[in-house]
Scaffold this motif. Structure first.
Motif, PDB file in Angstrom:
ATOM      1  N   ASN A  99       0.795  -1.216   0.000  1.00 48.57           N
ATOM      2  CA  ASN A  99       0.000   0.000   0.000  1.00 48.57           C
ATOM      3  C   ASN A  99       0.831   1.271   0.000  1.00 48.57           C
ATOM      4  O   ASN A  99       0.555   2.218   0.731  1.00 48.57           O
ATOM      5  CB  ASN A  99      -0.956   0.050   1.211  1.00 48.57           C
ATOM      6  CG  ASN A  99      -1.722  -1.229   1.406  1.00 48.57           C
ATOM      7  OD1 ASN A  99      -2.040  -1.606   2.510  1.00 48.57           O
ATOM      8  ND2 ASN A  99      -2.017  -1.914   0.320  1.00 48.57           N
ATOM      9  N   MET A 100       1.874   1.306  -0.817  1.00 47.31           N
ATOM     10  CA  MET A 100       2.708   2.497  -0.873  1.00 47.31           C
ATOM     11  C   MET A 100       1.965   3.609  -1.592  1.00 47.31           C
ATOM     12  O   MET A 100       1.342   3.391  -2.627  1.00 47.31           O
ATOM     13  CB  MET A 100       4.009   2.185  -1.619  1.00 47.31           C
ATOM     14  CG  MET A 100       4.791   1.029  -1.016  1.00 47.31           C
ATOM     15  SD  MET A 100       5.233   1.315   0.678  1.00 47.31           S
ATOM     16  CE  MET A 100       6.397   2.638   0.459  1.00 47.31           C
ATOM     17  N   LEU A 101       2.044   4.800  -1.050  1.00 45.53           N
ATOM     18  CA  LEU A 101       1.397   5.957  -1.648  1.00 45.53           C
ATOM     19  C   LEU A 101       2.443   6.968  -2.096  1.00 45.53           C
ATOM     20  O   LEU A 101       3.483   7.117  -1.460  1.00 45.53           O
ATOM     21  CB  LEU A 101       0.463   6.634  -0.641  1.00 45.53           C
ATOM     22  CG  LEU A 101      -0.726   5.822  -0.134  1.00 45.53           C
ATOM     23  CD1 LEU A 101      -1.546   6.658   0.850  1.00 45.53           C
ATOM     24  CD2 LEU A 101      -1.592   5.367  -1.295  1.00 45.53           C
ATOM     25  N   THR A 102       2.129   7.686  -3.170  1.00 46.10           N
ATOM     26  CA  THR A 102       2.929   8.827  -3.596  1.00 46.10           C
ATOM     27  C   THR A 102       2.097  10.075  -3.358  1.00 46.10           C
ATOM     28  O   THR A 102       0.964  10.169  -3.845  1.00 46.10           O
ATOM     29  CB  THR A 102       3.308   8.714  -5.084  1.00 46.10           C
ATOM     30  OG1 THR A 102       4.034   7.502  -5.279  1.00 46.10           O
ATOM     31  CG2 THR A 102       4.185   9.883  -5.496  1.00 46.10           C
ATOM     32  N   PHE A 103       2.649  11.014  -2.604  1.00 50.77           N
ATOM     33  CA  PHE A 103       1.910  12.199  -2.188  1.00 50.77           C
ATOM     34  C   PHE A 103       2.313  13.425  -3.000  1.00 50.77           C
ATOM     35  O   PHE A 103       3.485  13.573  -3.398  1.00 50.77           O
ATOM     36  CB  PHE A 103       2.180  12.509  -0.715  1.00 50.77           C
ATOM     37  CG  PHE A 103       1.553  11.548   0.239  1.00 50.77           C
ATOM     38  CD1 PHE A 103       2.199  10.392   0.624  1.00 50.77           C
ATOM     39  CD2 PHE A 103       0.294  11.800   0.769  1.00 50.77           C
ATOM     40  CE1 PHE A 103       1.625   9.495   1.512  1.00 50.77           C
ATOM     41  CE2 PHE A 103      -0.296  10.912   1.651  1.00 50.77           C
ATOM     42  CZ  PHE A 103       0.362   9.762   2.018  1.00 50.77           C
ATOM     43  N   GLY A 104       1.351  14.315  -3.207  1.00 45.49           N
ATOM     44  CA  GLY A 104       1.664  15.664  -3.630  1.00 45.49           C
ATOM     45  C   GLY A 104       2.120  16.472  -2.422  1.00 45.49           C
ATOM     46  O   GLY A 104       2.005  16.028  -1.279  1.00 45.49           O
ATOM     47  N   GLY A 105       2.640  17.662  -2.678  1.00 41.05           N
ATOM     48  CA  GLY A 105       3.175  18.475  -1.596  1.00 41.05           C
ATOM     49  C   GLY A 105       2.114  19.198  -0.773  1.00 41.05           C
ATOM     50  O   GLY A 105       2.420  19.726   0.297  1.00 41.05           O
ATOM     51  N   GLY A 106       0.874  19.195  -1.265  1.00 44.56           N
ATOM     52  CA  GLY A 106      -0.203  19.846  -0.515  1.00 44.56           C
ATOM     53  C   GLY A 106      -0.506  21.254  -0.996  1.00 44.56           C
ATOM     54  O   GLY A 106       0.407  21.979  -1.409  1.00 44.56           O
ATOM     55  N   THR A 107      -1.792  21.621  -0.952  1.00 42.09           N
ATOM     56  CA  THR A 107      -2.247  22.985  -1.249  1.00 42.09           C
ATOM     57  C   THR A 107      -2.897  23.546   0.005  1.00 42.09           C
ATOM     58  O   THR A 107      -3.815  22.931   0.564  1.00 42.09           O
ATOM     59  CB  THR A 107      -3.269  23.017  -2.398  1.00 42.09           C
ATOM     60  OG1 THR A 107      -2.674  22.521  -3.580  1.00 42.09           O
ATOM     61  CG2 THR A 107      -3.765  24.439  -2.635  1.00 42.09           C
ATOM     62  N   ARG A 108      -2.436  24.708   0.429  1.00 45.78           N
ATOM     63  CA  ARG A 108      -3.037  25.339   1.602  1.00 45.78           C
ATOM     64  C   ARG A 108      -4.232  26.173   1.163  1.00 45.78           C
ATOM     65  O   ARG A 108      -4.114  27.035   0.284  1.00 45.78           O
ATOM     66  CB  ARG A 108      -2.020  26.215   2.310  1.00 45.78           C
ATOM     67  CG  ARG A 108      -2.508  26.789   3.617  1.00 45.78           C
ATOM     68  CD  ARG A 108      -1.405  27.532   4.339  1.00 45.78           C
ATOM     69  NE  ARG A 108      -1.958  28.423   5.340  1.00 45.78           N
ATOM     70  CZ  ARG A 108      -1.509  29.636   5.604  1.00 45.78           C
ATOM     71  NH1 ARG A 108      -0.478  30.110   4.954  1.00 45.78           N
ATOM     72  NH2 ARG A 108      -2.077  30.361   6.540  1.00 45.78           N
ATOM     73  N   LEU A 109      -5.384  25.897   1.764  1.00 48.87           N
ATOM     74  CA  LEU A 109      -6.635  26.594   1.452  1.00 48.87           C
ATOM     75  C   LEU A 109      -7.057  27.447   2.638  1.00 48.87           C
ATOM     76  O   LEU A 109      -7.051  26.978   3.783  1.00 48.87           O
ATOM     77  CB  LEU A 109      -7.747  25.587   1.129  1.00 48.87           C
ATOM     78  CG  LEU A 109      -9.158  26.152   0.973  1.00 48.87           C
ATOM     79  CD1 LEU A 109      -9.246  27.039  -0.263  1.00 48.87           C
ATOM     80  CD2 LEU A 109     -10.185  25.022   0.895  1.00 48.87           C
ATOM     81  N   MET A 110      -7.431  28.698   2.344  1.00 52.07           N
ATOM     82  CA  MET A 110      -7.984  29.581   3.381  1.00 52.07           C
ATOM     83  C   MET A 110      -9.344  30.067   2.920  1.00 52.07           C
ATOM     84  O   MET A 110      -9.448  30.683   1.848  1.00 52.07           O
ATOM     85  CB  MET A 110      -7.037  30.766   3.623  1.00 52.07           C
ATOM     86  CG  MET A 110      -5.696  30.335   4.192  1.00 52.07           C
ATOM     87  SD  MET A 110      -4.658  31.704   4.691  1.00 52.07           S
ATOM     88  CE  MET A 110      -4.346  32.506   3.126  1.00 52.07           C
TER      89      MET A 110
END
Lengths: 113, 115
Positions: A99-110
């Motif tokens: 179950n290895m996952l590859t992640f994006g770096g993330g988007t910060r939402l306000m």
């Protein structure tokens, strides 16, 4: 080039707006796609989980996958201040032992009241 | 609901100390993972484990080791802490090695500062 690209933001929207969060990826073997929400000083929590192409809806959230373009999206309708968080996309290949996952770096939402 | 519990939310240690970070999951998951999360670098996999006493290196294992003596518990060890190991550490678990593509479930993280 990273395997999964995600605009870090921040993305600032007024309350009630429709939010579109996106990830692009390069590995055509990715078949499973996830969105995680991470509040400040907390761990990521699973928000949406989809397989292959198409749409999946859960309340105000819709996940969309376009495998031909290697592009996934998360839409948030009627956004609320409580939606303010960092959103991480994640993906994995089929027959993915462990179950290895590859992640994006993330988007910060306000979301502003 | 899956519960992944990390023993400390905040930890301050000194350079050269041996540091233990503990993680426990309550859903009988086979797979467990340790990540670190840094601004601009995202989540990076340190180590993972498929089963008791099994471990595999992730992308950045240098300076770390792990221990999995019981199925529900996965420990991360910083053998000799250094300032560049100051980070947010996240533990995760997923259901079963042979059931591919199970999502991972995360704990709330340990924010570790090395002085």
């Amino acid at each position: 080039q990273k395997e999964v690209e995600q605009d870090p933001g921040p993305l600032s929207v007024p309350e009630g707006a429709i939010v579109s969060l996106n990830c692009t990826y390069s590995n055509s073997a990715f078949q499973y796609f996830m969105w995680y929400r991470q509040y400040s000083r907390k761990g990521p929590e699973l928000l949406m989980y989809t397989y292959s192409s198409g749409n999946k809806e859960d309340g105000r959230f819709t996940a969309q996958v376009d495998k031909s373009s290697k592009y996934i999206s998360l839409f948030i309708r009627d956004s609320q201040p409580s939606d303010s968080a960092t959103y991480l996309c994640a993906m994995s290949e089929h027959n993915n032992a462990g179950n290895m996952l590859t992640f994006g770096g993330g988007t910060r939402l306000m979301v502003k009241p | 609901d899956v519960k992944v519990t990390q023993s400390s939310r905040y930890l301050v240690k000194r350079t050269g100390e041996k540091v233990f970070l503990e993680c426990v999951q309550d859903m009988d998951h086979e797979n467990m993972f340790w990540y670190r999360q840094d601004p601009g670098l995202g989540l990076r996999l340190i180590y993972f484990s498929y089963d008791v006493k099994m471990k595999e290196k992730g992308d950045i294992p240098e300076g770390y080791s792990v221990s999995r003596e019981k199925k529900e518990r996965f420990s991360l060890i910083l053998e000799s802490a250094s300032t560049n190991q100051t980070s947010m550490y996240l533990c995760a678990s997923s259901l079963h090695r042979d059931r591919s593509n199970q999502p991972q479930h995360f704990g709330d993280g340990t924010r570790l500062s090395i002085l």
